[in-house]
Motif scaffolding. Structure first.
Motif, PDB file in Angstrom:
ATOM      1  N   TYR A 123       0.796  -1.251   0.046  1.00 19.20           N
ATOM      2  CA  TYR A 123       0.109   0.125   0.113  1.00 19.20           C
ATOM      3  C   TYR A 123       0.799   1.223   0.056  1.00 19.20           C
ATOM      4  O   TYR A 123       2.067   1.324   0.207  1.00 19.20           O
ATOM      5  CB  TYR A 123      -0.975  -0.007   1.166  1.00 19.20           C
ATOM      6  CG  TYR A 123      -1.782  -1.422   1.540  1.00 19.20           C
ATOM      7  CD1 TYR A 123      -2.747  -1.296   0.845  1.00 19.20           C
ATOM      8  CD2 TYR A 123      -1.251  -2.242   2.256  1.00 19.20           C
ATOM      9  CE1 TYR A 123      -3.488  -2.503   0.789  1.00 19.20           C
ATOM     10  CE2 TYR A 123      -2.005  -3.396   2.331  1.00 19.20           C
ATOM     11  CZ  TYR A 123      -3.258  -3.514   1.494  1.00 19.20           C
ATOM     12  OH  TYR A 123      -4.099  -4.699   1.635  1.00 19.20           O
ATOM     13  N   LEU A 149      -6.434   2.389   5.457  1.00 19.58           N
ATOM     14  CA  LEU A 149      -5.689   1.428   5.031  1.00 19.58           C
ATOM     15  C   LEU A 149      -6.729   0.008   5.044  1.00 19.58           C
ATOM     16  O   LEU A 149      -6.888  -0.476   4.095  1.00 19.58           O
ATOM     17  CB  LEU A 149      -4.671   0.965   5.669  1.00 19.58           C
ATOM     18  CG  LEU A 149      -3.704  -0.096   5.102  1.00 19.58           C
ATOM     19  CD1 LEU A 149      -3.071   0.497   3.834  1.00 19.58           C
ATOM     20  CD2 LEU A 149      -2.466  -0.406   5.993  1.00 19.58           C
ATOM     21  N   ASP A 207      -9.164   0.310   2.111  1.00 16.93           N
ATOM     22  CA  ASP A 207      -8.597   0.231   0.880  1.00 16.93           C
ATOM     23  C   ASP A 207      -8.451  -1.411   0.963  1.00 16.93           C
ATOM     24  O   ASP A 207      -8.642  -2.307  -0.206  1.00 16.93           O
ATOM     25  CB  ASP A 207      -7.252   0.561   0.829  1.00 16.93           C
ATOM     26  CG  ASP A 207      -7.005   2.144   0.480  1.00 16.93           C
ATOM     27  OD1 ASP A 207      -8.310   2.456   0.202  1.00 16.93           O
ATOM     28  OD2 ASP A 207      -5.960   2.677   0.742  1.00 16.93           O
TER      29      ASP A 207
END
Length: 176
Positions: free
Chosen positions: A16, A67, A70
């Motif tokens: 990421y 995160l 995501d």
């Protein structure tokens, strides 16, 4: 070789962008290296001098929430590494490419060494992809900016129509 490419592609889906750096979560590395996340983080703490801020850092609450969102959206698109408990007591650590390699050197298991090679290959694939598609990325960014401006104009007109007074209008057309 083919298994290596498949594994690198799977790992790539767990890399990421956080604070403008490509990173991988401690829990994902723990699974790859065949240890518990707690064991991995303890090894890091025992060897903290090997992990400067550009190798590893802890996420703040906002970064962790972003995160997690995501990860949830990617889960439906990519093959994922098995999940070992989604609840965390502490905010996670993330490792850059260099941090992942350093981590393999302190864990010293054969699985950690082999996995670190795959992790490095995944980071290299991302870097090559970005270099090869830099021009395309710039064009996409220019399009996004252009459309963002046009949509803001559309939204402004919609706001004006919403706030406009609804007074009866004079009819249009022929009058008898």
């Amino acid at each position: 070789m083919k298994n290596s490419i498949v594994a690198a592609e799977q790992i790539t889906s767990h890399i990421y962008r956080v604070k403008n750096q490509k990173v991988i979560l401690d829990s994902d590395l723990a699974i790859l290296y065949g240890v518990q996340t707690k064991v991995l983080n303890q090894a890091v703490k025992r060897n903290i001098q090997r992990f400067p801020k550009d190798f590893m850092f802890q996420l703040n609450a906002d970064e962790w929430i972003r995160l997690k969102l995501d990860r949830e959206s990617l889960r439906s698109h990519f093959v994922t590494i098995e999940k070992r408990g989604s609840h965390r007591k502490y905010l996670p650590y993330v490792f850059t490419e260099h941090g992942a390699v350093m981590l393999a050197s302190i864990l010293k298991s054969e699985q950690a060494i082999n996995a670190s090679i795959l992790v490095v290959r995944a980071f290299v694939r991302i870097r090559e992809y970005l270099l090869n598609h830099k021009e395309l990325a710039q064009k996409i960014e220019a399009l996004e900016t252009n459309y963002e401006q046009k949509f803001s104009q559309v939204f402004e007109v919609i706001k004006q129509l919403i706030h406009q007074k609804n007074e009866p209008r004079e009819s249009i057309g022929f009058k008898k």
